[in-house]
Enzyme design. Structure first.
Site, mmCIF file in Angstrom:
data_model
loop_
_atom_site.group_PDB
_atom_site.id
_atom_site.type_symbol
_atom_site.label_atom_id
_atom_site.label_comp_id
_atom_site.label_asym_id
_atom_site.label_seq_id
_atom_site.Cartn_x
_atom_site.Cartn_y
_atom_site.Cartn_z
ATOM 1 N N CYS A 83 -13.446 -0.987 6.274
ATOM 2 C CA CYS A 83 -12.504 -0.248 5.433
ATOM 3 C C CYS A 83 -13.195 0.617 4.385
ATOM 4 C CB CYS A 83 -11.535 -1.216 4.762
ATOM 5 S SG CYS A 83 -10.392 -1.998 5.933
ATOM 6 N N CYS B 287 -14.845 -2.919 -0.077
ATOM 7 C CA CYS B 287 -13.458 -3.284 0.220
ATOM 8 C C CYS B 287 -13.070 -4.499 -0.632
ATOM 9 C CB CYS B 287 -13.317 -3.608 1.705
ATOM 10 S SG CYS B 287 -14.128 -5.144 2.192
ATOM 11 N N ARG C 251 -1.424 6.994 9.571
ATOM 12 C CA ARG C 251 -1.599 6.485 8.209
ATOM 13 C C ARG C 251 -1.590 7.646 7.204
ATOM 14 N NH1 ARG C 251 -3.999 1.288 8.313
ATOM 15 N NH2 ARG C 251 -3.188 0.147 10.112
ATOM 16 N N ARG D 36 0.844 -1.194 0.000
ATOM 17 C CA ARG D 36 0.000 0.000 0.000
ATOM 18 C C ARG D 36 0.877 1.240 0.000
ATOM 19 N NH1 ARG D 36 -3.539 -0.130 4.953
ATOM 20 N NH2 ARG D 36 -4.782 -1.588 3.731
ATOM 21 N N LYS E 210 -5.537 7.975 12.152
ATOM 22 C CA LYS E 210 -5.943 8.480 10.843
ATOM 23 C C LYS E 210 -6.245 9.969 10.909
ATOM 24 C CE LYS E 210 -7.705 4.035 9.240
ATOM 25 N NZ LYS E 210 -8.864 3.287 8.698
ATOM 26 N N CYS F 245 -16.016 -7.687 6.263
ATOM 27 C CA CYS F 245 -15.871 -7.918 7.699
ATOM 28 C C CYS F 245 -16.237 -6.633 8.432
ATOM 29 C CB CYS F 245 -14.452 -8.382 8.034
ATOM 30 S SG CYS F 245 -13.270 -7.028 8.253
ATOM 31 N N LYS G 60 -3.625 2.072 14.829
ATOM 32 C CA LYS G 60 -3.520 3.019 13.712
ATOM 33 C C LYS G 60 -4.126 4.367 14.083
ATOM 34 C CE LYS G 60 -7.576 0.751 11.734
ATOM 35 N NZ LYS G 60 -8.038 -0.127 10.654
ATOM 36 N N CYS H 109 -7.916 -10.790 1.480
ATOM 37 C CA CYS H 109 -7.886 -10.213 2.824
ATOM 38 C C CYS H 109 -8.100 -11.299 3.870
ATOM 39 C CB CYS H 109 -8.943 -9.119 2.968
ATOM 40 S SG CYS H 109 -8.965 -8.397 4.630
#
Length: 650
Positions: free
Chosen positions: A502, A453, A146, A77, A232, A498, A230, A459
């Site tokens: 995302c 996603c 991120r 990524r 953001k 899930c 994470k 994934c």
């Protein structure tokens, strides 16, 4: 000296990942050792550190063979503050997708690109190529800041948009890891050529600021443990919610005076969407207004918020480790007070703002300085060539011929800009030849505003399909809307495989969240502009039941909506109790199926006989599905079923 992690809480030991980070020698090991080994995959400890370098180890579940090793491959990524992809970098990524990947690129919901299908033996060469072509993957994943988002629209006559781009880049630099591990591992210690960092940013990183700095370490802001999870960040302008500001840990909103001079920033904090099914202590949350900071103090304010989360975020339970839980547990006032301790003075009151609206910037537009920009819709962000649809070829040709910069959008689309008017016809010709629609009015609205996603097969967290399923589901929803008389209606649909969210389904008007194989949790009631959180309506809806589930809700919407009211606003206004009551009493109109006799009888020789049989939707859909799968007509199938039934009776 401020520690890089908070004092241990009695009876709550840090999670295993905290130990892995502490022992990594600032993100070096065990990745540096294992990248040299002739193996197909990394160890579990290395996988955690590899994320900080921008890569996830994955297993292509479509290729699993019982008794054999998993089909290990890697996703890379990129980190592109504000979505900026220089032409040189785009061409490098396009080449890497073919040389080492699965021949596709995928634009992400955080304005970066993902490469899928890279083997471990090619990982170093792929990352090195990205770095050497003005890109980076450092910090695109992992417990760290991120990619910093910003509105992608290149309005050169709007100073506030230019400030948003500038500060997105500067904050990305401020919060970038300082360890040398990245270049040591992937470039054998060579430092890549990159844009010069702002002197203000460099000075801000080194200022102690009442405990924001961890001394005597490679990572003055992160310390040995980095962030609990994470983090953001986004920067936007008043009224522009193209970046889903309420879903971010930290959002800065540019505030200018009447002469368009930058004055400062409003601060939102505490948004986040990841959650876990059947774990009520995990939840999606929208960001709160925190305060306002003058432009000269913005970097210190950002550091203060990061340090608060660094030192007080939960490091024992990773499901409870995001900033949203800290603010939810403490309350906004306590959080603000702690931030002000690190900041060294009070934050100013939040400035008034207009309503935020969502825009996607598709199609041809003037950018305010005589040049043009072009927003191109990309279904679920997947850049590929398929049949007569040759998007990957078209984008490569345009970049090669015109050397145009790109801004990726938070909606997985792409914007070319700095286009001279004389270049427009040639660019349009390439897109037309490659089957790419550039008129947003000709894009099915459900598809235009939808996101999904990647989910299966790569994934590791995916419970069910998302990217591969949503085209068919959107087509079924359109057919259903047409059936109930809502032909011109559309709304925001988002899907994930899930509950991590995302594609930000919890902000959608209709959200599908994978809950079991071929089943989804359904969320309703988000706003068309993504300014309100949706709510879970049903826990497990099988894919095959989508029509029968949605039909009564759509009929209720048609009958009881206010003029021009959106579907999400309707669900939020009426509430789930009213919707459930209507659904419980709903009786679908029978579907009429015409059955014709094999041969005309004496009584019908003068006319063609037609007999009608009424079926309810669920049975009609089963007949239709079965007939299609067998390549037969529905009439033939019904006749056969009735013959068999009457033979059984006799």
């Amino acid at each position: 000296m401020v520690k890089s992690a908070p004092p241990p809480i009695a009876s709550r030991k840090p999670s295993k990942v905290e130990g892995i980070k502490e022992n990594s020698n600032f993100l070096r090991e065990p990745v540096a050792t294992q990248i040299l080994e002739d193996t197909t995959h990394f160890s579990e400890d290395a996988i955690q550190i590899l994320k900080f370098h921008g890569s996830y180890q994955q297993d292509n579940r479509d290729n699993r063979v019982k008794g054999q090793e998993k089909d290990y491959q890697f996703m890379l990524r990129t980190k592109n503050p504000g979505g900026l992809v220089p032409p040189q970098l785009y061409l490098a990524l396009d080449k890497l997708a073919d040389e080492y990947g699965n021949h596709t690129l995928r634009a992400t919901t955080r304005q970066g690109f993902q490469l899928h299908g890279i083997l471990k033996k090619n990982l170093k060469a792929a990352i090195a190529s990205i770095i050497q072509n003005l890109g980076s993957t450092l910090g695109a994943c992992g417990d760290i800041n991120r990619n910093v988002m910003a509105p992608p629209v290149p309005l050169k006559n709007r100073a506030d948009y230019q400030y948003a781009w500038e500060y997105a880049q500067n904050i990305a630099d401020l919060l970038s890891p300082q360890t040398g591990a990245y270049y040591e591992i992937w470039l054998d210690g060579e430092k890549a050529i990159s844009a010069e960092e702002s002197p203000e940013v460099k000075a801000a990183r080194e200022r102690n600021g009442n405990g924001t700095i961890v001394h005597d370490t490679e990572e003055p802001l992160y310390g040995t443990h980095y962030m609990p999870r994470k983090f953001k960040v986004s920067v936007t302008v008043p009224g522009d919610n193209s970046i889903d500001l309420y879903s971010q840990d930290l959002t800065l909103v540019v505030i200018t005076d009447e002469q368009d001079n930058l004055q400062g920033f409003n601060i939102f904090a505490g948004g986040g969407l990841g959650r876990t099914h059947n774990k009520e202590e995990t939840f999606a949350r929208v960001a709160d207004p925190i305060g306002y900071v003058a432009k000269d103090d913005v970097y210190d304010a950002v550091k203060a918020i990061v340090a608060t989360q660094r030192d007080y975020g939960d490091r024992s339970d990773r499901r409870h480790a995001r900033l949203k839980y800290l603010i939810n547990d403490w309350g906004v006032d306590k959080f603000r007070a702690k931030v002000e301790e690190y900041f060294g003075k009070p934050l100013a009151p939040f400035q008034p703002l207009p309503e935020f609206k969502y825009e996607d910037f598709l199609g041809w537009h003037e950018q305010g300085d005589g040049n043009l920009f072009l927003g191109i819709s990309i279904d679920n962000g997947r850049v590929k060539d398929e049949g007569t649809f040759q998007l990957k070829t078209a984008l490569r040709e345009i970049v090669e011929q015109f050397n145009l910069p790109i801004r990726l959008t938070p909606h997985q689309n792409l914007i070319f800009y700095e286009i001279a008017p004389a270049q427009k016809s040639a660019i349009q010709e390439i897109l037309d030849r490659c089957g790419i629609v550039t008129d947003p009015g000709k894009i099915e609205p459900l598809e235009r505003y939808a996101m999904a996603c990647p989910a299966l097969p790569t994934c590791g967290l995916a419970i069910t399909e998302s990217e591969r399923a949503i085209p068919g589901i959107l087509a079924r929803i359109r057919t259903l809307l047409d059936k109930v008389g809502l032909q011109n209606e559309h709304f925001v649909v988002r899907m994930t495989g899930c509950p991590n969210g995302c594609a930000r389904p919890y902000m959608a008007e209709l959200g599908f969240v994978g809950s079991a194989p071929e089943s989804y949790q359904v969320w309703l009631g988000g706003s068309p502009d993504q300014t309100r959180l949706a709510q879970p309506y049903v826990e497990k809806l099988p894919d095959k039941d989508i029509e029968s589930f949605l039909e009564p809700i759509f009929v209720f919407f048609k009958q009881s909506r206010k003029p021009q009211e959106s579907f999400g606003d309707f669900c939020d206004r009426l509430g789930f109790d009213a919707i459930r009551e209507f659904v419980a009493q709903y009786q679908p109109e029978p579907v009429t199926l015409t059955v014709e006799p094999e041969e005309p009888t004496l009584a019908t020789k003068s006319r063609k006989a037609r007999y009608r049989v009424s079926l309810h939707d669920d049975l009609y859909n089963k007949v239709k599905t079965t007939a299609t799968s067998q390549g037969r007509s529905m009439t033939e199938l019904v006749k056969e079923a009735l013959d068999a039934y009457f033979q059984h009776l006799t």
